[in-house]
Design a protein around this motif. Structure first.
Motif, PDB file in Angstrom:
ATOM      1  N   VAL A  32      31.350  -9.369 -54.248  1.00 25.83           N
ATOM      2  CA  VAL A  32      30.503 -10.341 -53.566  1.00 25.83           C
ATOM      3  C   VAL A  32      31.343 -11.584 -53.296  1.00 25.83           C
ATOM      4  CG1 VAL A  32      28.387  -9.522 -54.687  1.00 25.83           C
ATOM      5  CG2 VAL A  32      29.689 -11.400 -55.727  1.00 25.83           C
ATOM      6  N   GLY A  33      30.848 -12.471 -52.435  1.00 24.78           N
ATOM      7  CA  GLY A  33      31.578 -13.709 -52.232  1.00 24.78           C
ATOM      8  C   GLY A  33      31.212 -14.413 -50.948  1.00 24.78           C
ATOM      9  N   PRO A  34      31.676 -15.651 -50.818  1.00 18.19           N
ATOM     10  CA  PRO A  34      31.407 -16.443 -49.621  1.00 18.19           C
ATOM     11  C   PRO A  34      32.319 -16.040 -48.474  1.00 18.19           C
ATOM     12  CG  PRO A  34      32.796 -17.682 -51.112  1.00 18.19           C
ATOM     13  CD  PRO A  34      32.453 -16.405 -51.827  1.00 18.19           C
ATOM     14  N   THR A  35      31.969 -16.445 -47.272  1.00 18.09           N
ATOM     15  CA  THR A  35      32.840 -16.186 -46.126  1.00 18.09           C
ATOM     16  C   THR A  35      33.905 -17.258 -45.981  1.00 18.09           C
ATOM     17  OG1 THR A  35      31.261 -17.341 -44.685  1.00 18.09           O
ATOM     18  CG2 THR A  35      31.058 -14.938 -44.861  1.00 18.09           C
ATOM     19  N   GLU A  36      33.665 -18.436 -46.574  1.00 17.73           N
ATOM     20  CA  GLU A  36      34.633 -19.520 -46.519  1.00 17.73           C
ATOM     21  C   GLU A  36      34.994 -19.951 -47.932  1.00 17.73           C
ATOM     22  OE1 GLU A  36      33.174 -22.729 -44.181  1.00 17.73           O
ATOM     23  OE2 GLU A  36      33.053 -21.560 -42.331  1.00 17.73           O
ATOM     24  N   ALA A  37      36.276 -20.277 -48.131  1.00 17.52           N
ATOM     25  CA  ALA A  37      36.741 -20.719 -49.441  1.00 17.52           C
ATOM     26  C   ALA A  37      36.529 -22.217 -49.586  1.00 17.52           C
ATOM     27  CB  ALA A  37      38.225 -20.385 -49.602  1.00 17.52           C
ATOM     28  N   SER A  38      35.588 -22.596 -50.448  1.00 18.50           N
ATOM     29  CA  SER A  38      35.333 -24.009 -50.706  1.00 18.50           C
ATOM     30  C   SER A  38      35.001 -24.173 -52.184  1.00 18.50           C
ATOM     31  CB  SER A  38      34.189 -24.525 -49.833  1.00 18.50           C
ATOM     32  OG  SER A  38      32.974 -23.899 -50.183  1.00 18.50           O
ATOM     33  N   PRO A  39      35.102 -25.389 -52.726  1.00 18.93           N
ATOM     34  CA  PRO A  39      34.960 -25.580 -54.168  1.00 18.93           C
ATOM     35  C   PRO A  39      33.656 -25.078 -54.766  1.00 18.93           C
ATOM     36  CG  PRO A  39      35.929 -27.522 -53.180  1.00 18.93           C
ATOM     37  CD  PRO A  39      35.538 -26.627 -52.054  1.00 18.93           C
ATOM     38  N   THR A  40      32.547 -25.216 -54.056  1.00 17.59           N
ATOM     39  CA  THR A  40      31.257 -24.840 -54.646  1.00 17.59           C
ATOM     40  C   THR A  40      30.653 -23.577 -54.039  1.00 17.59           C
ATOM     41  OG1 THR A  40      30.091 -26.299 -53.092  1.00 17.59           O
ATOM     42  CG2 THR A  40      30.729 -27.229 -55.228  1.00 17.59           C
ATOM     43  N   SER A  41      31.366 -22.931 -53.121  1.00 19.36           N
ATOM     44  CA  SER A  41      30.784 -21.784 -52.414  1.00 19.36           C
ATOM     45  C   SER A  41      30.573 -20.572 -53.310  1.00 19.36           C
ATOM     46  CB  SER A  41      31.677 -21.396 -51.228  1.00 19.36           C
ATOM     47  OG  SER A  41      32.970 -21.018 -51.677  1.00 19.36           O
ATOM     48  N   GLN A  42      31.243 -20.538 -54.470  1.00 24.03           N
ATOM     49  CA  GLN A  42      31.132 -19.382 -55.351  1.00 24.03           C
ATOM     50  C   GLN A  42      30.023 -19.525 -56.400  1.00 24.03           C
ATOM     51  OE1 GLN A  42      35.337 -19.791 -56.411  1.00 24.03           O
ATOM     52  NE2 GLN A  42      35.688 -17.704 -55.708  1.00 24.03           N
ATOM     53  N   VAL A  43      29.447 -20.728 -56.520  1.00 26.02           N
ATOM     54  CA  VAL A  43      28.510 -20.998 -57.609  1.00 26.02           C
ATOM     55  C   VAL A  43      27.307 -20.055 -57.569  1.00 26.02           C
ATOM     56  CG1 VAL A  43      26.878 -22.685 -58.538  1.00 26.02           C
ATOM     57  CG2 VAL A  43      29.197 -23.399 -57.931  1.00 26.02           C
ATOM     58  N   GLN A  44      26.700 -19.871 -56.408  1.00 32.63           N
ATOM     59  CA  GLN A  44      25.500 -19.041 -56.328  1.00 32.63           C
ATOM     60  C   GLN A  44      25.780 -17.595 -56.732  1.00 32.63           C
ATOM     61  OE1 GLN A  44      24.113 -18.041 -52.275  1.00 32.63           O
ATOM     62  NE2 GLN A  44      25.899 -19.143 -51.503  1.00 32.63           N
ATOM     63  N   TYR A  45      26.989 -17.116 -56.463  1.00 29.70           N
ATOM     64  CA  TYR A  45      27.333 -15.737 -56.808  1.00 29.70           C
ATOM     65  C   TYR A  45      27.535 -15.593 -58.321  1.00 29.70           C
ATOM     66  CZ  TYR A  45      27.967 -15.394 -51.797  1.00 29.70           C
ATOM     67  OH  TYR A  45      27.759 -15.430 -50.441  1.00 29.70           O
ATOM     68  N   ILE A  46      28.071 -16.628 -58.950  1.00 31.68           N
ATOM     69  CA  ILE A  46      28.201 -16.631 -60.403  1.00 31.68           C
ATOM     70  C   ILE A  46      26.817 -16.602 -61.039  1.00 31.68           C
ATOM     71  CG2 ILE A  46      29.011 -17.947 -62.401  1.00 31.68           C
ATOM     72  CD1 ILE A  46      31.134 -19.181 -60.501  1.00 31.68           C
ATOM     73  N   GLN A  47      25.927 -17.429 -60.534  1.00 36.89           N
ATOM     74  CA  GLN A  47      24.569 -17.499 -61.081  1.00 36.89           C
ATOM     75  C   GLN A  47      23.832 -16.180 -60.906  1.00 36.89           C
ATOM     76  OE1 GLN A  47      23.282 -20.891 -58.788  1.00 36.89           O
ATOM     77  NE2 GLN A  47      23.784 -22.347 -60.422  1.00 36.89           N
ATOM     78  N   THR A  48      23.994 -15.560 -59.753  1.00 34.40           N
ATOM     79  CA  THR A  48      23.336 -14.277 -59.502  1.00 34.40           C
ATOM     80  C   THR A  48      23.857 -13.201 -60.431  1.00 34.40           C
ATOM     81  OG1 THR A  48      22.928 -14.821 -57.180  1.00 34.40           O
ATOM     82  CG2 THR A  48      22.913 -12.488 -57.776  1.00 34.40           C
ATOM     83  N   ALA A  49      25.181 -13.174 -60.628  1.00 36.14           N
ATOM     84  CA  ALA A  49      25.764 -12.179 -61.531  1.00 36.14           C
ATOM     85  C   ALA A  49      25.209 -12.334 -62.938  1.00 36.14           C
ATOM     86  CB  ALA A  49      27.283 -12.322 -61.542  1.00 36.14           C
ATOM     87  N   ALA A  50      25.065 -13.575 -63.393  1.00 35.46           N
ATOM     88  CA  ALA A  50      24.514 -13.811 -64.729  1.00 35.46           C
ATOM     89  C   ALA A  50      23.059 -13.357 -64.815  1.00 35.46           C
ATOM     90  CB  ALA A  50      24.626 -15.290 -65.089  1.00 35.46           C
ATOM     91  N   GLN A  51      22.277 -13.674 -63.794  1.00 37.84           N
ATOM     92  CA  GLN A  51      20.866 -13.289 -63.769  1.00 37.84           C
ATOM     93  C   GLN A  51      20.699 -11.772 -63.774  1.00 37.84           C
ATOM     94  OE1 GLN A  51      19.544 -15.308 -60.260  1.00 37.84           O
ATOM     95  NE2 GLN A  51      19.629 -17.345 -61.201  1.00 37.84           N
ATOM     96  N   GLN A  52      21.640 -11.076 -63.144  1.00 40.07           N
ATOM     97  CA  GLN A  52      21.555  -9.617 -63.058  1.00 40.07           C
ATOM     98  C   GLN A  52      22.149  -8.923 -64.287  1.00 40.07           C
ATOM     99  OE1 GLN A  52      23.574  -9.213 -59.291  1.00 40.07           O
ATOM    100  NE2 GLN A  52      21.654  -9.053 -58.155  1.00 40.07           N
ATOM    101  N   GLY A  53      22.692  -9.708 -65.208  1.00 39.18           N
ATOM    102  CA  GLY A  53      23.229  -9.127 -66.431  1.00 39.18           C
ATOM    103  C   GLY A  53      24.525  -8.386 -66.248  1.00 39.18           C
ATOM    104  N   VAL A  54      25.338  -8.812 -65.278  1.00 34.99           N
ATOM    105  CA  VAL A  54      26.642  -8.183 -65.068  1.00 34.99           C
ATOM    106  C   VAL A  54      27.488  -8.349 -66.330  1.00 34.99           C
ATOM    107  CG1 VAL A  54      28.800  -8.381 -63.767  1.00 34.99           C
ATOM    108  CG2 VAL A  54      26.610  -8.441 -62.572  1.00 34.99           C
ATOM    109  N   ASN A  55      28.138  -7.273 -66.759  1.00 32.69           N
ATOM    110  CA  ASN A  55      28.934  -7.335 -67.986  1.00 32.69           C
ATOM    111  C   ASN A  55      30.215  -8.146 -67.823  1.00 32.69           C
ATOM    112  OD1 ASN A  55      27.998  -3.954 -68.298  1.00 32.69           O
ATOM    113  ND2 ASN A  55      27.207  -5.572 -69.609  1.00 32.69           N
TER     114      ASN A  55
END
Length: 349
Positions: free
Chosen positions: A83-106
């Motif tokens: 998963v990931g953003p289309t553009e590389a920016s300092p905060t663009s990855q935050v939502q994907y980290i949060q989603t992974a945690a919510q989904q219980g990714v190991n």
């Protein structure tokens, strides 16, 4: 130890399908091996889930590292997602980290766009039981469990300075075309390049550093601007695969071809035509497929409880063999490799 293994590098780099659907079954909230499993998804236990989060999608470098990660996860019987953003920016990855945690990714394997901006989200994910492995570009050490380093920062910086020095006769003006201004790895390499230039190349002057944000068109435009702003420029170092390819594309059809040297970090498939047509003499990189492969096995070892990330821990990484955790939770893949017209045909990634 050197990161290139031809037995893997010559297998080719078929395009990775972006956005593989998340395997909802088998996700566990805990950070250890899933109950009843052995850390490898065998013996009737639930599969370890590993999500790769590159700086941005659509980047050939990260397509290749994710290909290696996917191969590793399949080898130990886990479930892979990118998963990931289309553009590389300092905060663009935050939502994907949060989603992974919510989904219980190991295990979450991430190349960070910023060393500190992601830490709050990563700490939340760790608190939820997700093991965090950074690769390619690190966060602050306290924000993750392991960092998979492609090569030492000193070795990467020196390799690029040595290449440009050789190509411009160790004298003249040069510039750097970097990725984003916040990229941890880019900034570390640039500072070390400056130190190397001052210490060992007094006749080379670094006149400018510009940022293409790992965007092809912006990097292309920044190359043009550099050449207009610095008419005496003799060389460009681009320590990013997107940047060096974009700069080569500009130089290849410009009046500066053969007059302004270009080197940095690139993949053979991106740079082959520019080496063959004489735009670029030589450039460097490690094997990003091996880097992703190693990062995935590191995540598996953390999830399974085989290691904790402490210095001196060791783990097996499939075809790549055994690796040891060094200081600050860092695992080293190997040294950079120089590609040129004599050897670029031997590699396909």
């Amino acid at each position: 130890m050197f990161g290139f293994r031809k037995t893997r590098a010559l297998l080719g780099a078929a395009a990775l399908t972006i956005g593989v659907a998340l395997v909802a079954s088998g996700c566990t909230a805990g950070g250890g091996a899933p109950e009843g499993g052995n850390g490898g998804g065998e013996g009737g236990g639930e599969a370890i889930t590993v999500t790769f989060l590159p700086k941005n999608l659509g980047n050939p470098y990260f397509d290749t590292s994710s290909k290696g990660g996917k191969a590793a996860v399949e080898a130990f019987g886990g479930a892979f997602e990118e998963v990931g953003p289309t553009e590389a920016s300092p905060t663009s990855q935050v939502q994907y980290i949060q989603t992974a945690a919510q989904q219980g990714v190991n295990g979450l394997v991430i190349s960070a766009n910023d060393p500190s901006a992601l830490c709050d989200a990563l700490e939340e994910a760790r608190s939820a039981g997700t093991k965090i492995v950074t690769f390619d570009s690190d966060t602050d050490p306290e924000c993750r469990d392991l960092f998979i380093n492609q090569a030492t920062a000193e070795g990467i910086a020196k390799a690029q300075v040595d290449l440009i020095a050789e190509q411009i006769g160790d004298a003249g003006e040069i510039a750097i075309l970097s990725a984003s201004a916040n990229a941890t790895n880019q900034n570390a390499w640039i500072e070390l390049m400056k130190t190397e230039l001052e210490a060992n190349h007094p006749d080379i002057t670094l006149v400018d550093t510009v940022y293409g944000d790992d965007d092809d068109q912006k990097s292309f435009d920044q190359t043009a601007a550099l050449l207009q702003s610095h008419p005496n420029l003799k060389g460009i170092i681009s320590p990013t695969t997107v940047g060096i390819a974009a700069a080569a594309r500009y130089l290849s059809t410009s009046e500066f071809k053969g007059k302004v040297a270009l080197t940095g970090l690139g993949t053979p498939n991106q740079m082959r035509e520019y080496v063959e047509d004489g735009t670029v003499t030589a450039f460097a990189l490690w094997n990003p497929e091996d880097l992703g492969y190693l990062a995935a096995f590191a995540a598996q070892a953390l999830v399974a409880g085989d290691i904790t990330g402490e210095e001196g821990d060791s783990f097996e990484a499939g075809d790549l063999g055994e690796f040891e955790v060094g200081a600050d939770g860092t695992v080293l893949l190997g040294d950079p490799f120089v590609f040129n017209a004599d050897n670029i045909g031997d590699f396909d990634f």
